[in-house]
Scaffold this motif. Structure first.
Motif, PDB file in Angstrom:
ATOM      1  N   GLU A 185     -22.329 -33.275  32.759  1.00 46.94           N
ATOM      2  CA  GLU A 185     -23.475 -33.508  33.627  1.00 46.94           C
ATOM      3  C   GLU A 185     -24.578 -34.173  32.825  1.00 46.94           C
ATOM      4  OE1 GLU A 185     -24.729 -30.032  35.739  1.00 46.94           O
ATOM      5  OE2 GLU A 185     -22.667 -29.483  36.261  1.00 46.94           O
ATOM      6  N   ILE A 186     -25.276 -35.087  33.448  1.00 48.31           N
ATOM      7  CA  ILE A 186     -26.324 -35.837  32.759  1.00 48.31           C
ATOM      8  C   ILE A 186     -27.499 -34.945  32.373  1.00 48.31           C
ATOM      9  CG2 ILE A 186     -27.499 -36.689  34.823  1.00 48.31           C
ATOM     10  CD1 ILE A 186     -26.923 -39.092  32.075  1.00 48.31           C
ATOM     11  N   GLY A 187     -27.778 -33.900  33.135  1.00 52.38           N
ATOM     12  CA  GLY A 187     -28.893 -33.014  32.814  1.00 52.38           C
ATOM     13  C   GLY A 187     -30.227 -33.729  32.923  1.00 52.38           C
ATOM     14  N   THR A 188     -31.239 -33.201  32.239  1.00 57.38           N
ATOM     15  CA  THR A 188     -32.572 -33.804  32.334  1.00 57.38           C
ATOM     16  C   THR A 188     -33.103 -34.311  30.993  1.00 57.38           C
ATOM     17  OG1 THR A 188     -33.609 -31.612  32.148  1.00 57.38           O
ATOM     18  CG2 THR A 188     -33.211 -32.446  34.370  1.00 57.38           C
ATOM     19  N   PHE A 189     -32.306 -34.202  29.930  1.00 60.16           N
ATOM     20  CA  PHE A 189     -32.757 -34.698  28.625  1.00 60.16           C
ATOM     21  C   PHE A 189     -33.140 -36.172  28.692  1.00 60.16           C
ATOM     22  CE2 PHE A 189     -31.716 -37.023  24.748  1.00 60.16           C
ATOM     23  CZ  PHE A 189     -32.650 -36.483  23.879  1.00 60.16           C
ATOM     24  N   TYR A 190     -32.396 -36.967  29.448  1.00 62.44           N
ATOM     25  CA  TYR A 190     -32.648 -38.411  29.493  1.00 62.44           C
ATOM     26  C   TYR A 190     -34.092 -38.740  29.884  1.00 62.44           C
ATOM     27  CZ  TYR A 190     -32.623 -38.582  34.596  1.00 62.44           C
ATOM     28  OH  TYR A 190     -32.943 -38.406  35.923  1.00 62.44           O
ATOM     29  N   LYS A 191     -34.725 -37.896  30.691  1.00 65.23           N
ATOM     30  CA  LYS A 191     -36.113 -38.132  31.099  1.00 65.23           C
ATOM     31  C   LYS A 191     -37.052 -38.069  29.895  1.00 65.23           C
ATOM     32  CE  LYS A 191     -35.435 -35.987  35.626  1.00 65.23           C
ATOM     33  NZ  LYS A 191     -35.858 -34.874  36.495  1.00 65.23           N
ATOM     34  N   TYR A 192     -36.725 -37.224  28.936  1.00 67.24           N
ATOM     35  CA  TYR A 192     -37.536 -37.068  27.728  1.00 67.24           C
ATOM     36  C   TYR A 192     -37.194 -38.169  26.727  1.00 67.24           C
ATOM     37  CZ  TYR A 192     -38.517 -32.756  30.071  1.00 67.24           C
ATOM     38  OH  TYR A 192     -38.903 -31.849  31.018  1.00 67.24           O
ATOM     39  N   TYR A 193     -35.942 -38.568  26.695  1.00 67.45           N
ATOM     40  CA  TYR A 193     -35.497 -39.644  25.814  1.00 67.45           C
ATOM     41  C   TYR A 193     -36.147 -40.976  26.214  1.00 67.45           C
ATOM     42  CZ  TYR A 193     -32.442 -42.935  23.429  1.00 67.45           C
ATOM     43  OH  TYR A 193     -31.963 -43.956  22.648  1.00 67.45           O
ATOM     44  N   THR A 194     -36.221 -41.246  27.512  1.00 74.60           N
ATOM     45  CA  THR A 194     -36.762 -42.525  27.989  1.00 74.60           C
ATOM     46  C   THR A 194     -38.283 -42.551  28.020  1.00 74.60           C
ATOM     47  OG1 THR A 194     -36.721 -41.820  30.312  1.00 74.60           O
ATOM     48  CG2 THR A 194     -34.748 -42.949  29.464  1.00 74.60           C
ATOM     49  N   GLY A 195     -38.919 -41.397  27.879  1.00 73.00           N
ATOM     50  CA  GLY A 195     -40.370 -41.341  27.937  1.00 73.00           C
ATOM     51  C   GLY A 195     -40.902 -41.082  29.331  1.00 73.00           C
ATOM     52  N   GLU A 196     -40.011 -40.922  30.300  1.00 72.90           N
ATOM     53  CA  GLU A 196     -40.450 -40.573  31.658  1.00 72.90           C
ATOM     54  C   GLU A 196     -41.236 -39.267  31.627  1.00 72.90           C
ATOM     55  OE1 GLU A 196     -38.320 -39.080  35.768  1.00 72.90           O
ATOM     56  OE2 GLU A 196     -37.260 -40.581  34.575  1.00 72.90           O
ATOM     57  N   LYS A 197     -40.797 -38.348  30.754  1.00 71.08           N
ATOM     58  CA  LYS A 197     -41.492 -37.076  30.560  1.00 71.08           C
ATOM     59  C   LYS A 197     -41.645 -36.852  29.061  1.00 71.08           C
ATOM     60  CE  LYS A 197     -40.147 -34.481  34.639  1.00 71.08           C
ATOM     61  NZ  LYS A 197     -39.663 -33.156  35.094  1.00 71.08           N
ATOM     62  N   THR A 198     -42.594 -35.987  28.696  1.00 75.23           N
ATOM     63  CA  THR A 198     -42.787 -35.601  27.303  1.00 75.23           C
ATOM     64  C   THR A 198     -42.652 -34.085  27.205  1.00 75.23           C
ATOM     65  OG1 THR A 198     -44.286 -37.453  26.936  1.00 75.23           O
ATOM     66  CG2 THR A 198     -44.371 -35.659  25.334  1.00 75.23           C
ATOM     67  N   ALA A 199     -41.939 -33.630  26.215  1.00 75.13           N
ATOM     68  CA  ALA A 199     -41.784 -32.189  26.008  1.00 75.13           C
ATOM     69  C   ALA A 199     -43.169 -31.565  25.842  1.00 75.13           C
ATOM     70  CB  ALA A 199     -40.930 -31.917  24.777  1.00 75.13           C
ATOM     71  N   PRO A 200     -43.465 -30.493  26.584  1.00 75.19           N
ATOM     72  CA  PRO A 200     -44.801 -29.890  26.545  1.00 75.19           C
ATOM     73  C   PRO A 200     -45.092 -29.098  25.273  1.00 75.19           C
ATOM     74  CG  PRO A 200     -43.376 -28.642  28.013  1.00 75.19           C
ATOM     75  CD  PRO A 200     -42.608 -29.846  27.572  1.00 75.19           C
ATOM     76  N   MET A 201     -44.089 -28.902  24.450  1.00 74.18           N
ATOM     77  CA  MET A 201     -44.270 -28.219  23.168  1.00 74.18           C
ATOM     78  C   MET A 201     -43.238 -28.776  22.201  1.00 74.18           C
ATOM     79  SD  MET A 201     -42.263 -25.149  24.824  1.00 74.18           S
ATOM     80  CE  MET A 201     -43.522 -25.247  25.993  1.00 74.18           C
ATOM     81  N   LEU A 202     -43.490 -28.633  20.928  1.00 69.67           N
ATOM     82  CA  LEU A 202     -42.504 -29.030  19.932  1.00 69.67           C
ATOM     83  C   LEU A 202     -41.217 -28.278  20.219  1.00 69.67           C
ATOM     84  CD1 LEU A 202     -41.603 -30.447  17.336  1.00 69.67           C
ATOM     85  CD2 LEU A 202     -42.624 -28.541  16.059  1.00 69.67           C
ATOM     86  N   THR A 203     -40.117 -29.010  20.289  1.00 79.83           N
ATOM     87  CA  THR A 203     -38.805 -28.439  20.567  1.00 79.83           C
ATOM     88  C   THR A 203     -37.885 -28.826  19.413  1.00 79.83           C
ATOM     89  OG1 THR A 203     -39.173 -28.631  22.954  1.00 79.83           O
ATOM     90  CG2 THR A 203     -36.892 -28.401  22.213  1.00 79.83           C
ATOM     91  N   ILE A 204     -37.256 -27.818  18.817  1.00 77.98           N
ATOM     92  CA  ILE A 204     -36.325 -28.024  17.708  1.00 77.98           C
ATOM     93  C   ILE A 204     -34.966 -27.491  18.152  1.00 77.98           C
ATOM     94  CG2 ILE A 204     -35.770 -27.370  15.334  1.00 77.98           C
ATOM     95  CD1 ILE A 204     -38.798 -27.105  14.849  1.00 77.98           C
TER      96      ILE A 204
END
Length: 170
Positions: A60-79
């Motif tokens: 499944e594509i999931g939602t990571f791609y939105k953060y990869y493309t810059g459509e969204k930004t992670a609201p906190m540092l994620t490791i």
């Protein structure tokens, strides 16, 4: 510093960040850092799904791609570390760690970072004895075997982590 820990993310970053937002509102504090402990599923696009060595029902594509493309930004540092539900092609590009997306950092095969004085280390993948003593030999184009072995833990990576001093300042 407030830290949230997530098990297998399986590419559901929107749900994870929404849940953390609800916890922040309810508890009245801000989460500074999210640590994801495997099966992050950093899938950028549909071709990445072809480099996942999982049954089709898990592709499944999931939602990571939105953060990869810059459509969204992670609201906190994620490791995060990788698991066995990963797009082997993408994470192998970041073998020694790096920014998978803005504000989302991958620790690589084996990596350590310091965040506000807290040292965080991780080892990506799963253990398979028959690959443990080998080096990382996988390269594109990936066949079915290479897609699997790319996320097998290697002795070299364990050795690298074992070289860390107990006190990073000395």
């Amino acid at each position: 510093m407030k830290i949230a820990i997530e098990g297998c993310a399986h590419g559901e970053l929107d749900k994870i960040y929404e849940t953390i937002g609800e916890i922040e509102k309810r508890e009245g504090y801000k989460i500074d850092l999210l640590i994801c402990c495997g099966d992050f599923q950093a899938v950028r696009n549909l071709p990445d799904l072809k480099c996942m060595a999982v049954p089709d029902k898990y592709k499944e594509i999931g939602t990571f791609y939105k953060y990869y493309t810059g459509e969204k930004t992670a609201p906190m540092l994620t490791i995060f570390i990788g698991g066995n539900h990963e797009a082997s092609n993408y994470l192998q590009e970041l073998a020694y760690g790096g920014w998978a997306a803005p504000n989302i950092y991958y620790l690589g095969y084996a990596g350590v970072v310091s965040v506000n004085g807290v040292r965080i280390g991780g080892l990506s993948g799963i253990y398979k004895g028959y690959d443990y003593n080998k080096g990382h030999f996988e390269k594109p184009p990936y066949d079915q075997n290479a897609m699997k072995t790319a996320y097998h833990i290697r002795q070299l990576d364990v050795f690298r982590l074992k070289q860390l001093a107990d006190d990073p300042l000395h």
